[in-house]
Design a protein around this motif. Structure first.
Motif, PDB file in Angstrom:
ATOM      1  N   SER A  49       0.839  -1.206   0.000  1.00 14.48           N
ATOM      2  CA  SER A  49       0.000   0.000   0.000  1.00 14.48           C
ATOM      3  C   SER A  49       0.869   1.248   0.000  1.00 14.48           C
ATOM      4  N   GLN A  85      -7.787   0.459  -0.173  1.00 15.48           N
ATOM      5  CA  GLN A  85      -8.012  -0.883   0.357  1.00 15.48           C
ATOM      6  C   GLN A  85      -9.395  -0.989   1.004  1.00 15.48           C
ATOM      7  N   ASP A 160      -5.736  -1.156  -4.832  1.00 15.25           N
ATOM      8  CA  ASP A 160      -5.235  -1.780  -3.609  1.00 15.25           C
ATOM      9  C   ASP A 160      -6.237  -2.828  -3.130  1.00 15.25           C
ATOM     10  N   GLU A 161      -6.004  -4.053  -3.488  1.00 10.85           N
ATOM     11  CA  GLU A 161      -6.920  -5.154  -3.158  1.00 10.85           C
ATOM     12  C   GLU A 161      -8.372  -4.772  -3.413  1.00 10.85           C
TER      13      GLU A 161
END
Ligand SMILES: Nc1ncnc2c1ncn2[C@@H]1O[C@H](COP(=O)(O)OP(=O)(O)OP(=O)(O)O)[C@@H](O)[C@H]1O
Ligand SMILES: [Mg+2]
Lengths: 259, 339
Positions: A49, A85, A160-161
């Motif tokens: 991240s 995220q 991010d994911e």
């Protein structure tokens, strides 16, 4: 084609209140070609991240420099869209206004209004135009935040994911949608994921990172023809190879615990 | 076999009986306010007034009770046909029944047995007679208070909001304004009365300033703390979406701080009531606070109570209005937070 990212031996350290410092990234060197789809994979807390935030321009590297198309990145820009995220939708705006936020902020809303509808439909939230974020499930919120980033047509999309909170079925659908958008727009895609299958299915290149302080362990070129079949033998071979590297990467970290 | 059938039959009559009792209970419940008001009427009619009670021109309390009986009687009857009335009564009938009971008791104490000194605790008839006979003058007073309150509140809220936004977003503004807020803020606005009354040309402008000052402090403090508490991630998201500095202030910082702003406005409103009353009792020569003070000096306590009732009703309505506005602005919070 634009959107080439060059990460030039970047070091990132965080200085904590008590004076100690955490090295999140130690000398990351990488070039991501314009229009490439790259996945980062690595243990939790290694600095993935952090790297995305540096590319987005939200933080500055302690050492080194990151370039987009040859120009140093100094501040955030809509050209580098970031899907966080956790969804981070604005709770005071309904879904429609969340998604149209970028267009309005840039003053192009009136010209590109239809885009908002198109992307809301793309992520399957057309029945939730006027719902507020707290009325959505986690996966729906994540999809809305994806639409919010896509609507700006960024040159580089940092993910991010983004699909972490989705169920397996929606997840596969969204993966195909991401591929479609990527192929259609030739966007450079940089994605962090914990899912090896997802990384192989989507990416041109899988970058495996070491535990903290993060460095690049290996880059694995995925040369399978698209569309890829997840049960293909080459696919599976690649999968076990990456898992092996990850496991190895984990082992180098273990002594820390035993000492 | 027979005994089973019998017991089932028994069971059924039992259930029916329970149902009947429940129904009767519900009917009673719905009529509670009307019954309670009727009881008060009976007490008023059949118990003799104490000798110390001076009669009023009309039996106003009786009128009010009669109207209450009629209204609540109709509402109770209507509740069998109208779902909304039924829901409303189910919730509030007990409350109104108790209200009439309390009025009834206070009527007995102040008028029937005069347990308390009549001068300071006049009967409901007396208080109502002031409201009914003097309403025009009371409204004039209320109007001039309202003008003062409105001007002061709007000025204070606006300036407070702007101060809060400046402190929240601008370092140098925070550097200079924060000490000012910290030093001047906690001083009750009314403590400035001696200075303010001599330094402003009119009492109106002086009181407006005082009220504005009272509203300014909580609004400014809550607005700035609201903005400083906005998660940084929201600003980060908006900057990756292409929002500039001003867009971030107006479309991220301020909306996210709105719950705090309303908290500040609410505190400011309470402070403004306090300041208004004090200012009127000390300096201003009209308004409802002045009226109360004046009537107190004339030992006309019925008028004092009438004034207090008017104030209570007005302030209640103003607070309700503020809450309505808040609910409208903060729809997005519905189901998230309750305060
Ligand atoms: N603002 C910060 N201040 C101090 N340390 C930080 C900060 N942000 C991140 N770190 C540290 O940097 C390291 C890397 O964090 P990062 O969030 O990049 O991990 P990650 O690879 O994204 O992990 P995950 O897969 O769990 O999301 C962590 O050890 C974290 O403690
Ligand atoms: Mg992370």
């Amino acid at each position: 084609m634009v959107g080439e990212i060059k990460v030039g031996s970047v070091v990132k350290q965080f200085f904590q209140q008590d004076g100690s410092e955490v090295t999140a990234l130690s000398g990351v060197e990488l070039t991501i070609h314009a229009g490439e789809f790259v996945s980062f994979i690595g243990p939790s807390g290694c600095g993935k991240s952090t790297l995305l935030r540096l590319i987005a321009g939200l933080d500055a590297p302690t050492e080194g420099q990151i370039y987009i198309d040859g120009a140093a990145i100094t501040s955030p820009s809509y050209e580098r869209g970031l899907v966080f995220q956790n969804p981070m939708l604005f709770p005071w705006l309904d879904i429609y206004h969340n998604v149209s936020f970028g267009l309005k902020a840039r003053g192009v809303y009136t010209e590109q209004k239809e885009e908002v509808d198109a992307f809301i439909r793309l992520v399957g939230l057309e029945d939730f135009y006027h719902s507020y974020p707290h009325q959505l499930s986690g996966g729906m919120a994540q999809r809305a935040s994806l639409a919010r980033a896509l609507v700006n047509h960024p040159k580089v999309l940092l993910l991010d994911e983004p699909l972490g909170a989705l169920d397996a079925f929606t997840r596969m659908n969204m993966q195909d949608e991401l591929l479609r958008i990527w192929q259609e727009r030739q966007t450079t895609m940089i994605m962090v994921t914990h899912d090896v299958d997802e990384a192989i299915y989507l990416s041109d290149r899988v970058v495996v990172m070491t535990p903290r302080p993060a460095k690049i362990e290996t880059c694995i070129q995925v040369e399978l023809p698209r569309p890829r079949a997840r049960s293909n033998t080459d696919f599976l071979r690649l999968r076990s190879k990456i898992l092996e590297i990850l496991n190895f990467a984990g082992k180098t970290y273990e002594p820390d615990y035993y000492l | 076999m027979k005994s089973i059938a019998e017991s089932i039959g028994n069971e059924q009559t039992h259930i029916q009986a329970v149902e009947k009792i429940k129904n009767a209970g519900r009917i009673c419940h719905v009529f509670l306010p009307a019954i309670s008001a009727l009881l008060a009427i009976a007490v008023e009619l059949f118990i003799h007034d104490s000798g110390r009670h001076a009669a009023t021109k009309h039996p106003y309390f009786l009128y009010v009770l009669a109207i209450a009986v009629i209204c609540f009687g109709i509402a109770a009857a209507g509740s069998f046909f109208c779902k909304r009335l039924q829901v409303w009564l189910a919730e509030s009938s007990l409350f109104f029944a108790v209200v009439f009971l309390v009025l009834n008791v206070s009527n007995v104490i102040t008028k029937k047995i005069t347990l308390l000194p009549v001068i300071f605790f006049p009967s409901l008839d007396k208080i109502l007679s002031v409201l009914f006979e003097d309403w025009l003058f009371l409204l004039t007073c209320l109007g001039s208070s309202g003008k003062l309150l409105f001007t002061g509140f709007v000025c204070g809220a606006l300036v407070g909001f702007i101060t809060g936004v400046a402190v929240g977003f601008c370092r140098s503004a925070a550097y200079w304004i924060n000490p000012l807020v910290r030093i001047l803020g906690p001083i009750p606005a009314t403590a400035w009365i001696p200075i303010v009354l001599v330094s402003f040309p009119t009492t109106f402008s002086a009181s407006t300033f005082l009220i504005a000052l009272a509203v300014w402090f909580p609004t400014a403090v809550m607005t700035s703390s609201g903005i400083l508490n906005v998660q940084n991630a929201y600003f980060e998201v908006s900057s990756t979406l292409g929002a500039g500095r001003f867009y971030q202030i107006f479309k991220v910082g301020i909306p996210a701080a709105m719950p705090h702003v309303f908290l500040g406005l609410f505190n400011g409103m309470c402070a403004s009531f306090l300041t208004l009353m004090t200012a009127e009792m000390l300096g201003v020569k009209n308004g409802i606070g002045w009226y109360i003070n004046w009537q107190k000096d004339m030992m006309a306590y019925a008028n004092v109570y009438a004034g207090l009732i008017l104030i209570a009703v007005t302030f209640y309505m103003l607070i309700t209005l503020l809450f309505r506005v808040r609910d409208h602005v903060l729809v997005w919070q519905k189901g998230v937070i309750k305060w």
